[in-house]
Design a protein around this motif. Structure first.
Motif, PDB file in Angstrom:
ATOM      1  N   PRO A 217       0.814  -1.215   0.000  1.00 15.61           N
ATOM      2  CA  PRO A 217       0.000   0.000   0.000  1.00 15.61           C
ATOM      3  C   PRO A 217       0.847   1.265   0.000  1.00 15.61           C
ATOM      4  O   PRO A 217       1.866   1.347   0.686  1.00 15.61           O
ATOM      5  N   ARG A 218       0.424   2.250  -0.776  1.00 14.53           N
ATOM      6  CA  ARG A 218       1.173   3.496  -0.917  1.00 14.53           C
ATOM      7  C   ARG A 218       1.128   4.326   0.363  1.00 14.53           C
ATOM      8  O   ARG A 218       0.128   4.320   1.088  1.00 14.53           O
ATOM      9  N   THR A 219       2.185   5.044   0.622  1.00 17.97           N
ATOM     10  CA  THR A 219       2.258   5.981   1.735  1.00 17.97           C
ATOM     11  C   THR A 219       2.862   7.281   1.230  1.00 17.97           C
ATOM     12  O   THR A 219       3.558   7.301   0.210  1.00 17.97           O
ATOM     13  N   GLU A 220       2.609   8.359   1.950  1.00 23.45           N
ATOM     14  CA  GLU A 220       3.135   9.658   1.526  1.00 23.45           C
ATOM     15  C   GLU A 220       4.657   9.711   1.657  1.00 23.45           C
ATOM     16  O   GLU A 220       5.344  10.319   0.843  1.00 23.45           O
ATOM     17  N   VAL A 221       5.177   9.085   2.695  1.00 20.98           N
ATOM     18  CA  VAL A 221       6.625   9.067   2.950  1.00 20.98           C
ATOM     19  C   VAL A 221       7.055   7.634   3.221  1.00 20.98           C
ATOM     20  O   VAL A 221       6.368   6.904   3.947  1.00 20.98           O
ATOM     21  N   THR A 222       8.175   7.230   2.646  1.00 20.29           N
ATOM     22  CA  THR A 222       8.772   5.923   2.942  1.00 20.29           C
ATOM     23  C   THR A 222      10.237   6.138   3.309  1.00 20.29           C
ATOM     24  O   THR A 222      11.019   6.627   2.491  1.00 20.29           O
ATOM     25  N   ILE A 223      10.580   5.798   4.532  1.00 19.54           N
ATOM     26  CA  ILE A 223      11.956   5.933   5.018  1.00 19.54           C
ATOM     27  C   ILE A 223      12.590   4.550   5.050  1.00 19.54           C
ATOM     28  O   ILE A 223      12.067   3.645   5.698  1.00 19.54           O
ATOM     29  N   ILE A 224      13.693   4.396   4.335  1.00 18.57           N
ATOM     30  CA  ILE A 224      14.425   3.124   4.347  1.00 18.57           C
ATOM     31  C   ILE A 224      15.684   3.301   5.197  1.00 18.57           C
ATOM     32  O   ILE A 224      16.557   4.112   4.862  1.00 18.57           O
ATOM     33  N   GLY A 225      15.752   2.564   6.297  1.00 10.88           N
ATOM     34  CA  GLY A 225      16.899   2.656   7.195  1.00 10.88           C
ATOM     35  C   GLY A 225      17.915   1.567   6.897  1.00 10.88           C
ATOM     36  O   GLY A 225      17.581   0.383   6.876  1.00 10.88           O
ATOM     37  N   SER A 226      19.148   1.983   6.656  1.00 12.00           N
ATOM     38  CA  SER A 226      20.260   1.062   6.396  1.00 12.00           C
ATOM     39  C   SER A 226      21.394   1.417   7.347  1.00 12.00           C
ATOM     40  O   SER A 226      21.722   2.597   7.503  1.00 12.00           O
ATOM     41  N   SER A 227      22.001   0.413   7.961  1.00 18.46           N
ATOM     42  CA  SER A 227      23.075   0.717   8.904  1.00 18.46           C
ATOM     43  C   SER A 227      24.294   1.310   8.204  1.00 18.46           C
ATOM     44  O   SER A 227      25.043   2.083   8.797  1.00 18.46           O
ATOM     45  N   ILE A 228      24.501   0.956   6.928  1.00 20.38           N
ATOM     46  CA  ILE A 228      25.627   1.505   6.155  1.00 20.38           C
ATOM     47  C   ILE A 228      25.091   2.427   5.072  1.00 20.38           C
ATOM     48  O   ILE A 228      23.939   2.321   4.662  1.00 20.38           O
ATOM     49  N   GLN A 229      25.930   3.343   4.602  1.00 21.86           N
ATOM     50  CA  GLN A 229      25.499   4.323   3.617  1.00 21.86           C
ATOM     51  C   GLN A 229      25.073   3.654   2.317  1.00 21.86           C
ATOM     52  O   GLN A 229      25.726   2.732   1.838  1.00 21.86           O
ATOM     53  N   VAL A 230      23.985   4.152   1.747  1.00 23.79           N
ATOM     54  CA  VAL A 230      23.443   3.589   0.513  1.00 23.79           C
ATOM     55  C   VAL A 230      23.976   4.329  -0.704  1.00 23.79           C
ATOM     56  O   VAL A 230      24.444   3.716  -1.667  1.00 23.79           O
ATOM     57  N   ILE A 231      23.938   5.632  -0.690  1.00 20.44           N
ATOM     58  CA  ILE A 231      24.282   6.415  -1.880  1.00 20.44           C
ATOM     59  C   ILE A 231      25.769   6.749  -1.931  1.00 20.44           C
ATOM     60  O   ILE A 231      26.431   6.542  -2.935  1.00 20.44           O
ATOM     61  N   SER A 232      26.307   7.285  -0.862  1.00 20.60           N
ATOM     62  CA  SER A 232      27.710   7.697  -0.851  1.00 20.60           C
ATOM     63  C   SER A 232      28.640   6.490  -0.911  1.00 20.60           C
ATOM     64  O   SER A 232      28.405   5.476  -0.248  1.00 20.60           O
ATOM     65  N   ASN A 233      29.683   6.606  -1.713  1.00 18.95           N
ATOM     66  CA  ASN A 233      30.703   5.549  -1.813  1.00 18.95           C
ATOM     67  C   ASN A 233      32.077   6.193  -1.673  1.00 18.95           C
ATOM     68  O   ASN A 233      32.876   6.232  -2.610  1.00 18.95           O
ATOM     69  N   LEU A 234      32.351   6.715  -0.480  1.00 18.71           N
ATOM     70  CA  LEU A 234      33.601   7.447  -0.269  1.00 18.71           C
ATOM     71  C   LEU A 234      34.827   6.559  -0.364  1.00 18.71           C
ATOM     72  O   LEU A 234      35.933   7.049  -0.583  1.00 18.71           O
ATOM     73  N   SER A 235      34.658   5.252  -0.217  1.00 20.21           N
ATOM     74  CA  SER A 235      35.804   4.352  -0.347  1.00 20.21           C
ATOM     75  C   SER A 235      36.440   4.447  -1.728  1.00 20.21           C
ATOM     76  O   SER A 235      37.624   4.174  -1.893  1.00 20.21           O
ATOM     77  N   ALA A 236      35.639   4.845  -2.724  1.00 17.22           N
ATOM     78  CA  ALA A 236      36.180   5.002  -4.069  1.00 17.22           C
ATOM     79  C   ALA A 236      37.160   6.157  -4.148  1.00 17.22           C
ATOM     80  O   ALA A 236      37.977   6.221  -5.077  1.00 17.22           O
ATOM     81  N   THR A 237      37.103   7.071  -3.170  1.00 15.18           N
ATOM     82  CA  THR A 237      38.004   8.232  -3.196  1.00 15.18           C
ATOM     83  C   THR A 237      38.977   8.258  -2.019  1.00 15.18           C
ATOM     84  O   THR A 237      39.952   9.000  -2.058  1.00 15.18           O
ATOM     85  N   THR A 238      38.719   7.474  -0.978  1.00 15.43           N
ATOM     86  CA  THR A 238      39.645   7.440   0.155  1.00 15.43           C
ATOM     87  C   THR A 238      40.649   6.294   0.058  1.00 15.43           C
ATOM     88  O   THR A 238      41.647   6.285   0.764  1.00 15.43           O
ATOM     89  N   GLY A 239      40.353   5.296  -0.771  1.00 15.22           N
ATOM     90  CA  GLY A 239      41.304   4.201  -0.972  1.00 15.22           C
ATOM     91  C   GLY A 239      42.508   4.700  -1.750  1.00 15.22           C
ATOM     92  O   GLY A 239      42.398   5.651  -2.524  1.00 15.22           O
ATOM     93  N   PRO A 240      43.666   4.088  -1.576  1.00 16.03           N
ATOM     94  CA  PRO A 240      43.948   2.925  -0.721  1.00 16.03           C
ATOM     95  C   PRO A 240      44.297   3.281   0.716  1.00 16.03           C
ATOM     96  O   PRO A 240      44.794   2.430   1.449  1.00 16.03           O
ATOM     97  N   LEU A 241      44.073   4.545   1.123  1.00 10.48           N
ATOM     98  CA  LEU A 241      44.418   4.939   2.485  1.00 10.48           C
ATOM     99  C   LEU A 241      43.545   4.219   3.509  1.00 10.48           C
ATOM    100  O   LEU A 241      44.040   3.668   4.483  1.00 10.48           O
ATOM    101  N   PHE A 242      42.239   4.241   3.290  1.00  5.93           N
ATOM    102  CA  PHE A 242      41.319   3.524   4.169  1.00  5.93           C
ATOM    103  C   PHE A 242      40.005   3.321   3.426  1.00  5.93           C
ATOM    104  O   PHE A 242      39.708   4.015   2.449  1.00  5.93           O
TER     105      PHE A 242
END
Length: 449
Positions: A217-242
């Motif tokens: 069923p549709r809702t006005e707002v849907t919040i998806i909670g993820s323990s790790i980041q979904v969109i940001s992929n900073l490892s692609a720019t911080t590697g190979p340091l960390f």
């Protein structure tokens, strides 16, 4: 005259119902939600006062609700070396069930958190440290014990389906018809394949469940909670340091998530996440028919600026500013130029149901409850208009943030690594060469017979 009195009473009653946020069905209107992650049970937790002042109707744990595993000290040399290419023992080891129970009890008895629990509905999921082991996935043998302990901490009923399933994923509905908020909490641990495999994060059973939830069923707002980041992929720019854990390190799984949301045609979806020990708001415009936001709040006690001496905090802010990112929302209202916040923080969501259009304000707030970074999102912008009636103007606007970090030119992606190795080389050369130059100047003036 009697008719006028009746109308006056009716208008008054309707006004009272709106003010207190209750509809005829008895469902309260939810307009304030707080969330957070990364709370060390042994650390001071003054942030609960700021959260209580925000007066949320719901609080969401996003993982690392306790630090249940055991962290060995840094040792570069000796019999038990925990860092370096020659390390011979793991830095993190699981704690016993008794130790985990003690840590949960300590966290739950915190005075600030206890006060929040009395007035606010608390829900949540886990991340690695309360799962039982740093960066662990499906291979962790103690996950069933950890699941029971987490659900006890969250006061999950003994007959709850969460106690019978493999994993702690769950969904909740809040509010009356026309003002409904759906919260979907994912489990990114129980079924997750090892890092560097580009395997699965959710596992087959959780994917099937998630599809049902998004197609429901549709809702006005849907919040998806993820323990790790979904969109940001900073490892692609911080590697190979960390490297940091994120959905971006499982690109096929992340694409599958984006495609599922797009195919479901569900409106008003955005993500909340934790784990990384700083707060930020990021946005990706080319996954679905509208922008997807990910509001990261981390942590309630654990934060990158707390990990170093206070006079050196500016270095963290400098690194955050220099780290390439294509997803972060840069707003004039941000407290720092990088629009990241590296001190203890919590996330805040406010839905203004009375605005035209309805507006969702998302924030990362500091320990006092003051805003560090925020974005106002008209709910009308989170509408999946599809390919048949989407306007050309809107499709042009949606090209603003469409480049993934992994697609950056290599000279930009590894900018941080180049700067680090350059600075290290300069430092080493100065340490080696400076004494030689100094000794030549000193001894060069001396005459020896």
């Amino acid at each position: 005259m009697t008719t006028m009195v009746l109308w006056t009473w009716l208008i008054t009653i309707l006004h009272v119902l709106v003010v207190v946020g209750v509809c005829a069905s008895g469902e309260p209107v939810v307009s304030r939600i707080a969330f957070g992650s990364c709370a060390n049970q042994s650390s001071p937790q003054p942030i609960w006062n700021g959260i209580i002042d925000f007066d949320p109707q719901v609080f969401i744990w996003l993982g690392d609700n306790i630090y249940g595993d055991v962290k060995r000290p840094f040792k570069l040399f000796g019999r038990e070396r925990t860092i370096g290419p020659w390390k011979n023992v793991p830095r993190f080891v699981p704690a016993s069930e008794t130790e985990m129970q003690f840590k949960y009890k300590k966290a739950k008895s915190n005075a600030g958190y206890s006060l929040l629990r009395k007035k606010t509905q608390v829900i949540g999921t886990w991340d690695d440290h309360d799962y039982g082991l740093n960066d662990a996935g499906k291979e962790f043998s103690g996950k069933n014990i950890s699941q029971r302990l987490l659900l006890d901490f969250l006061d999950e009923p003994h007959d709850s389906p969460r106690r019978k399933q493999a994993g702690v994923y769950a969904s909740y509905m809040f509010g009356p018809k026309g003002k409904e908020i759906k919260v979907i909490l994912l489990d990114t641990r129980y079924h997750r394949d090892p890092l560097f495999t580009d395997g699965s994060i959710l596992g087959d059973s959780q994917w099937a469940w998630l599809k049902k939830e998004l197609y429901g069923p549709r809702t006005e707002v849907t919040i998806i909670g993820s323990s790790i980041q979904v969109i940001s992929n900073l490892s692609a720019t911080t590697g190979p340091l960390f490297y940091m854990e994120s959905w971006g390190r499982f690109p096929r799984e992340r694409n599958r998530l984006f495609q599922l949301i797009a195919k479901s045609k569900r409106d008003g979806v955005f993500f909340i996440s934790g784990d990384v020990h700083f707060g930020e708001i990021v946005r990706y415009d080319c996954a679905t028919g509208y922008p997807l936001y990910d509001i990261t709040s981390s942590g309630l006690t654990q934060a990158v600026e707390n990990a170093i001496p206070r006079p050196l905090a500016f270095l963290v802010e400098l690194v955050a500013w220099l780290t390439p990112t294509t997803m972060r929302v840069i707003e004039p209202r941000c407290r720092y130029r990088s629009c990241t916040y590296g001190q203890p923080n919590f996330g805040a969501i406010e839905v203004d149901w009375g605005a035209m259009p309805v507006t969702v304000k998302v924030e990362v707030r500091d320990v006092n409850g003051d805003s560090a970074t925020s974005v106002n999102i008209p709910l009308s912008e989170l509408q999946n208009e599809g390919t048949n009636h989407g306007s050309t103007v809107k499709s042009v606007e949606l090209q603003k943030q469409c480049s993934l970090e992994i697609d950056l030119p290599w000279i930009v992606r590894y900018r941080l690594a180049f700067l680090f190795f350059f600075a290290s080389a300069v430092f080493l050369l100065s340490v080696v060469i400076a004494p030689i130059i100094l000794s030549r100047r000193v001894f060069g003036k001396c005459k020896f017979d």
